[in-house]
Design a protein around this motif. Sequence first.
Motif, PDB file in Angstrom:
ATOM      1  N   ASP A 252      20.096   2.788  31.142  1.00  0.00           N
ATOM      2  CA  ASP A 252      19.126   2.194  30.226  1.00  0.00           C
ATOM      3  C   ASP A 252      19.823   1.214  29.281  1.00  0.00           C
TER       4      ASP A 252
ATOM      5  N   SER B 115      13.432  -1.058  25.856  1.00  0.00           N
ATOM      6  CA  SER B 115      14.584  -1.002  26.761  1.00  0.00           C
ATOM      7  C   SER B 115      14.149  -1.333  28.179  1.00  0.00           C
TER       8      SER B 115
ATOM      9  N   ASN C 298      21.260   7.068  24.278  1.00  0.00           N
ATOM     10  CA  ASN C 298      22.071   5.913  23.901  1.00  0.00           C
ATOM     11  C   ASN C 298      22.983   6.304  22.745  1.00  0.00           C
TER      12      ASN C 298
ATOM     13  N   ASP D 199      10.628  10.790  30.995  1.00  0.00           N
ATOM     14  CA  ASP D 199      11.932  10.136  30.933  1.00  0.00           C
ATOM     15  C   ASP D 199      12.748  10.722  29.795  1.00  0.00           C
ATOM     16  N   TYR D 200      14.017  10.932  30.070  1.00  0.00           N
ATOM     17  CA  TYR D 200      14.989  11.338  29.050  1.00  0.00           C
ATOM     18  C   TYR D 200      16.068  10.264  29.020  1.00  0.00           C
ATOM     19  N   ILE D 201      16.297   9.688  27.824  1.00  0.00           N
ATOM     20  CA  ILE D 201      17.235   8.573  27.689  1.00  0.00           C
ATOM     21  C   ILE D 201      18.193   8.894  26.551  1.00  0.00           C
TER      22      ILE D 201
ATOM     23  N   GLY E 152      15.681  -0.735  32.287  1.00  0.00           N
ATOM     24  CA  GLY E 152      16.611   0.122  33.001  1.00  0.00           C
ATOM     25  C   GLY E 152      16.479  -0.008  34.496  1.00  0.00           C
TER      26      GLY E 152
ATOM     27  N   THR F 127      18.625  10.255  21.295  1.00  0.00           N
ATOM     28  CA  THR F 127      17.908  10.690  22.493  1.00  0.00           C
ATOM     29  C   THR F 127      16.453  10.264  22.364  1.00  0.00           C
TER      30      THR F 127
ATOM     31  N   GLU G  50      19.831   7.497  31.825  1.00  0.00           N
ATOM     32  CA  GLU G  50      18.392   7.758  31.927  1.00  0.00           C
ATOM     33  C   GLU G  50      18.162   8.714  33.079  1.00  0.00           C
TER      34      GLU G  50
END
Length: 580
Positions: free
Chosen positions: A41, A245, A82, A78-80, A247, A111, A59
């Motif tokens: 991502d 974002s 950064n 979705d789990y992202i 991805g 998160t 991601e």
Amino acid sequence: MRTLFKTFLLVITFFTLTNINAQNETNKSNYFQISPRVGYDFPTYNNNTPYIDYKAGLEAGISLDYYWKWFGIGVDFDYIKNKPESTYPTENLIGSGGLITNFNLSEASITRMFYGIGPSFKYENQQGNLVGELNTRAGLGSIKGGRTLLTDAGTNDLLNFHAGYNAKNVISAKAQARITYFFNKTFGVHAGAYYLRHFDVTETLDSGLGISAGYHPITTMDGQNMLDRSGPIVREAPCDCDIASVGVFAGLTIKLDKKVCSVCGLDHFPHCCATCGCGVTVTAKDKFTGEILPNTAIVLSDINGNIIQSGTTNSYGVVVFNDVEPDNYIVKGKLYTIDLEETSITKAEFKDCKADGSTIQKVIVYADENYILKGNVVECNTADGIKDVAILLKDKINAKQKNTISNTEGNFIFHLKQASTYALNGKKDGYFSNEVEVTTDAYNRNSSLFIDFEMCIDPCGKAIKLENINFDLDKAIILPAAKPDLDYVVRLMQENPNITVEMSSHTDSQGSDEYNQSLSQRRADATVNYIASKGISPSRLIARGAGESELKNTKCTNNVPCTDEEHRINRRTEFKVVCF
């Protein structure tokens, strides 16, 4: 990002219109699919802290979709993750006490989670193994973490700060495109890209500092960064700013079919039971003789020409197509490159099929009036088929010719017209062939489609006995009875211009060795001279007198009593072909 977002909206519009136009091209059953994925991502955080770079990160997610033909509904999770990185300039940074060399820095990961639902669109090829999808989702997101703090370790002065996020139930939207390749009806792999946006995300207010973001201004002079002491630290109130974002990702796809039988009206999930669809039995026959036709290619296609199922008839001339859903179909066939007369199946026939549990029976006929020559080329005096023999077929009446190559079993086929005579000749390195004839006048097309035919070729170097080459006692003159066999050798050499023939004459053991050797040589010379008199070049002929040196009946050697019949076995003339 606005440009990228507009691009995704255009893609959505195009994909939707494409699928609306293509909905009549595909007629796949309804199904449910699960698509877990992992990816990378690349975020953009709009906030009031200019000295923070939000790095790309992991991601992971999953999509659940249910499709009705080209349209579907789906949900995404979705789990992202950064991580922010402070970009505040720390090299050559001058503070109130001079050059700052020690700093305190903390950077906490962020998160993000997204839960969304929305329409899905797809387009797949005719085989159904390559699928393009566009998923649009609207839902809620949560953003947590990201607190970043940079201070002067000596004075504890704040240099750069962002309190991070603790936002829940954030309105979010996502557009996602992916391409899936299915290895079979259930499993596939996919790859794609997405654009995700969280709207009006509120920053956290730090209770200790009383701000959500702040930084100390810098004045740059002569390559040095100096803290601007003329003004206070810039303090920012919480910002309701968007986070976006893009991805890329890849993953697995698991498809679970759900078929709704249009006749029985029952759902069968995940597998369609035997009550859905009908069996279609196709029998291939010859129109004139009624013969069944094995090894005939049969295709079941829809009215648009899309192939639904295909197969080859068995030894009974039958092929069966199972679980054919009610619709209008065309049945086509091909036998040895010749098309059969096609037939059709109407949707109404499926109702009769479902009523009594039977299968739909169809007959497709071969209506070509020519014969099919089913040939086999073997080594002479054996049953061993020879592959890769070049077969030449000459039509002696219509002055036409065809060529083919024998397969691994030595089989080949030709289509022959009625009322004609054909000559066949086979050629292969290391072999020589006689020309053979087949006449279709001897057959009746109303009672026979196939003509079974076997021809043979001999390997070079093989000795072949000529049965009727006899000489008068103590003579070397060609008798009239021997001429047909020698004319056969002449024809063979005319048909195979690249061969040389060795003519060998043999005697029995009666008489002296010297006499028998001389007599056999004179007889071999006589046979060669006869063949040369028919126009064959003498350079292609070898005369060999073997005398009694190569007895076939080895019992009857010198001074051994034998009957004349036993001696006759050794009195022979042979020819041997030498190939170049």
